[in-house]
Design a protein around this motif. Structure first.
Motif, mmCIF file in Angstrom:
data_model
loop_
_atom_site.group_PDB
_atom_site.id
_atom_site.type_symbol
_atom_site.label_atom_id
_atom_site.label_comp_id
_atom_site.label_asym_id
_atom_site.label_seq_id
_atom_site.Cartn_x
_atom_site.Cartn_y
_atom_site.Cartn_z
ATOM 1 N N LEU A 203 0.825 -1.210 0.000
ATOM 2 C CA LEU A 203 0.000 0.000 0.000
ATOM 3 C C LEU A 203 0.857 1.258 0.000
ATOM 4 N N LEU A 204 1.912 1.274 0.826
ATOM 5 C CA LEU A 204 2.802 2.439 0.859
ATOM 6 C C LEU A 204 3.539 2.613 -0.464
ATOM 7 N N LEU A 205 3.941 1.501 -1.076
ATOM 8 C CA LEU A 205 4.640 1.580 -2.355
ATOM 9 C C LEU A 205 3.723 2.089 -3.459
ATOM 10 N N VAL A 206 2.489 1.595 -3.490
ATOM 11 C CA VAL A 206 1.538 2.028 -4.534
ATOM 12 C C VAL A 206 1.202 3.510 -4.376
ATOM 13 N N ARG A 207 0.957 3.954 -3.143
ATOM 14 C CA ARG A 207 0.614 5.371 -2.964
ATOM 15 C C ARG A 207 1.814 6.271 -3.283
ATOM 16 N N ALA A 208 3.046 5.792 -3.015
ATOM 17 C CA ALA A 208 4.225 6.579 -3.387
ATOM 18 C C ALA A 208 4.389 6.643 -4.904
ATOM 19 N N LEU A 209 4.125 5.537 -5.601
ATOM 20 C CA LEU A 209 4.213 5.543 -7.063
ATOM 21 C C LEU A 209 3.163 6.450 -7.683
ATOM 22 N N ILE A 210 1.931 6.398 -7.144
ATOM 23 C CA ILE A 210 0.876 7.263 -7.671
ATOM 24 C C ILE A 210 1.215 8.731 -7.434
ATOM 25 N N PHE A 211 1.737 9.037 -6.251
ATOM 26 C CA PHE A 211 2.113 10.427 -5.977
ATOM 27 C C PHE A 211 3.235 10.888 -6.903
ATOM 28 N N GLY A 212 4.265 10.041 -7.065
ATOM 29 C CA GLY A 212 5.379 10.447 -7.918
ATOM 30 C C GLY A 212 4.963 10.628 -9.367
ATOM 31 N N ALA A 213 4.133 9.702 -9.888
ATOM 32 C CA ALA A 213 3.701 9.814 -11.279
ATOM 33 C C ALA A 213 2.819 11.038 -11.490
ATOM 34 N N SER A 214 1.874 11.279 -10.576
ATOM 35 C CA SER A 214 0.995 12.448 -10.726
ATOM 36 C C SER A 214 1.759 13.754 -10.539
ATOM 37 N N TRP A 215 2.753 13.753 -9.646
ATOM 38 C CA TRP A 215 3.506 14.990 -9.410
ATOM 39 C C TRP A 215 4.394 15.326 -10.609
ATOM 40 N N ILE A 216 5.027 14.295 -11.211
ATOM 41 C CA ILE A 216 5.930 14.544 -12.339
ATOM 42 C C ILE A 216 5.155 14.816 -13.629
ATOM 43 N N LEU A 217 4.118 14.029 -13.889
ATOM 44 C CA LEU A 217 3.414 14.141 -15.168
ATOM 45 C C LEU A 217 2.358 15.232 -15.172
ATOM 46 N N LEU A 218 1.594 15.355 -14.070
ATOM 47 C CA LEU A 218 0.472 16.298 -14.034
ATOM 48 C C LEU A 218 0.725 17.523 -13.166
ATOM 49 N N GLY A 219 1.752 17.470 -12.335
ATOM 50 C CA GLY A 219 1.998 18.600 -11.434
ATOM 51 C C GLY A 219 1.007 18.672 -10.296
ATOM 52 N N LYS A 220 0.374 17.551 -9.929
ATOM 53 C CA LYS A 220 -0.597 17.519 -8.842
ATOM 54 C C LYS A 220 -0.118 16.559 -7.758
ATOM 55 N N ARG A 221 -0.514 16.865 -6.536
ATOM 56 C CA ARG A 221 -0.152 16.022 -5.391
ATOM 57 C C ARG A 221 -1.354 15.156 -5.019
ATOM 58 N N ILE A 222 -1.278 13.903 -5.374
ATOM 59 C CA ILE A 222 -2.374 12.964 -5.115
ATOM 60 C C ILE A 222 -1.854 11.873 -4.189
ATOM 61 N N TRP A 223 -2.312 11.931 -2.958
ATOM 62 C CA TRP A 223 -1.986 10.909 -1.972
ATOM 63 C C TRP A 223 -3.243 10.100 -1.690
ATOM 64 N N ILE A 224 -3.318 8.863 -2.145
ATOM 65 C CA ILE A 224 -4.413 8.004 -1.715
ATOM 66 C C ILE A 224 -4.170 7.583 -0.273
ATOM 67 N N PHE A 225 -5.247 7.402 0.473
ATOM 68 C CA PHE A 225 -5.167 7.171 1.915
ATOM 69 C C PHE A 225 -4.265 8.238 2.551
#
Length: 356
Positions: A203-225
């Motif tokens: 869960l921690l790895l997936v939320r870190a990957l989602i945050f990194g991808a959204s921050w680099i590609l979209l410029g948004k900070r998306i933290w699930i949970f």
């Protein structure tokens, strides 16, 4: 001018309500028994409101003490949506929201607080909606303009919390007795704990990957949970899936590009230095041996092994003593040994005479 006049009128009305609710003359207005009932009524009202799930509240630190608090504007909307709660106040149910809160403040059921950090932090657009640290506000009056109110009384503990607190010593004792469990119970506990740990890490790895991808590609900070690592959060907030609206400034394109390059280099470096199949097999064998030692340990086998080792040590000591005594006696009883010793002493004496 109109706003100042309205504030003065509101303050006079609040002070009058406080006097009528908490400072009535017992000789001319109400008997002492009814006055005691008034205090119980407001206490019951405060407990009912605090336990209601529709009143949004949070936990914070106030003078090194954790308190539960709510916002003034949330309390106004809460009483508008639930006017039936005022029926608990009996004769004072027609009081306005600010008058009710002022009475609660005068009875020390509430305390008005203010945020400790009053400036916007770097990188954020506005102050935090729910601050984590509070301080007591000098003026103890109701306000719905960025005002916070903390409960001062100790809430009744539910039955499940009492049972949970009593179960902690039992759980600690059960953990200490893990080595004496049966083999099947050890396997069940081992695989359950490993599964929970693997779920948390994934869960921690997936939320870190989602945050990194959204921050680099979209410029948004998306933290699930978003509250999964929060120190102070309710159970409902802890497992909330979708994050709140991002209040921070959008990251710059250069920063996003820099961290994208760093991430690619880190992935290539880890792939280059990844262990081979032989190293992974050795590590897996080592870990499996450790786990097998823990699972196959048995107090009966340990006691029998200790007894066997003690018996072997005793037998070894007796054998060594016997060998030493036997060798010495054979040397003493052998005539060849005596003759050899006599010849050596004679030769030493002749050498000494020659030197003289």
């Amino acid at each position: 001018m109109k706003k100042a006049g309205a504030e003065k009128k509101r303050a006079r009305r609040s002070s009058a309500a406080v006097k009528t609710a908490a400072g009535r003359d017992p000789a001319t207005d109400t008997p002492p028994r009814k006055q005691g009932n008034k205090k119980d009524v407001f206490q019951l009202f405060a407990e009912k409101v605090r336990d209601h799930k529709d009143l949004v509240s949070r936990w914070a630190v106030l003078q090194e003490t954790r308190v539960e608090y709510f916002r003034g504007k949330d309390f106004v909307s809460f009483l508008k949506n639930h006017p039936e709660l005022k029926d608990i106040l009996e004769s004072d149910r027609h009081l306005e929201v600010d008058d009710v809160v002022n009475v609660l403040l005068s009875k020390n059921l509430l305390v008005r607080c203010d945020r400790v950090v009053k400036t916007v932090r770097p990188g954020k657009r506005k102050l935090s909606t729910w601050p984590a640290h509070l301080e007591i506000f000098p003026e103890q009056e109701f306000s719905d303009n960025d005002a916070f109110f903390a409960w001062t009384f100790v809430n009744k503990r539910p039955l499940w919390q009492t049972l949970l607190s009593l179960s902690w010593p039992v759980l600690t004792l059960a953990i200490c007795l893990f080595p004496v469990y049966p083999h099947q119970a050890k396997l069940l506990i081992l695989y359950s704990c490993a599964g929970v740990l693997l779920l948390i890490l994934c869960l921690l790895l997936v939320r870190a990957l989602i945050f990194g991808a959204s921050w680099i590609l979209l410029g948004k900070r998306i933290w699930i949970f978003p509250n999964i690592l929060a120190e102070e959060a309710t159970l409902r907030e802890l497992f909330r899936f979708w994050p709140q609206k991002d209040e921070e400034e959008k990251p710059k394109l250069t920063a996003r590009l820099f961290y994208a390059i760093v991430a690619v280099l880190a992935i290539l470096l880890l792939r280059h230095h990844a262990p081979d199949e032989a190293a992974r097999a050795r590590y897996q064998k080592r870990v499996s041996n450790i786990i097998d030692d823990v699972l196959e340990w048995d107090p009966r086998l340990a006691l029998s092994g200790m007894m066997d080792s003690m018996q072997s040590e005793v037998n070894g000591t007796e054998t060594n003593n016997n060998v030493t005594d036997g060798g010495g006696s054979e040397k003493a009883a052998s005539p060849d040994y005596v003759e050899h010793e006599h010849d050596e002493s004679t030769e030493d004496k002749d050498l000494y005479d020659e030197k003289i």
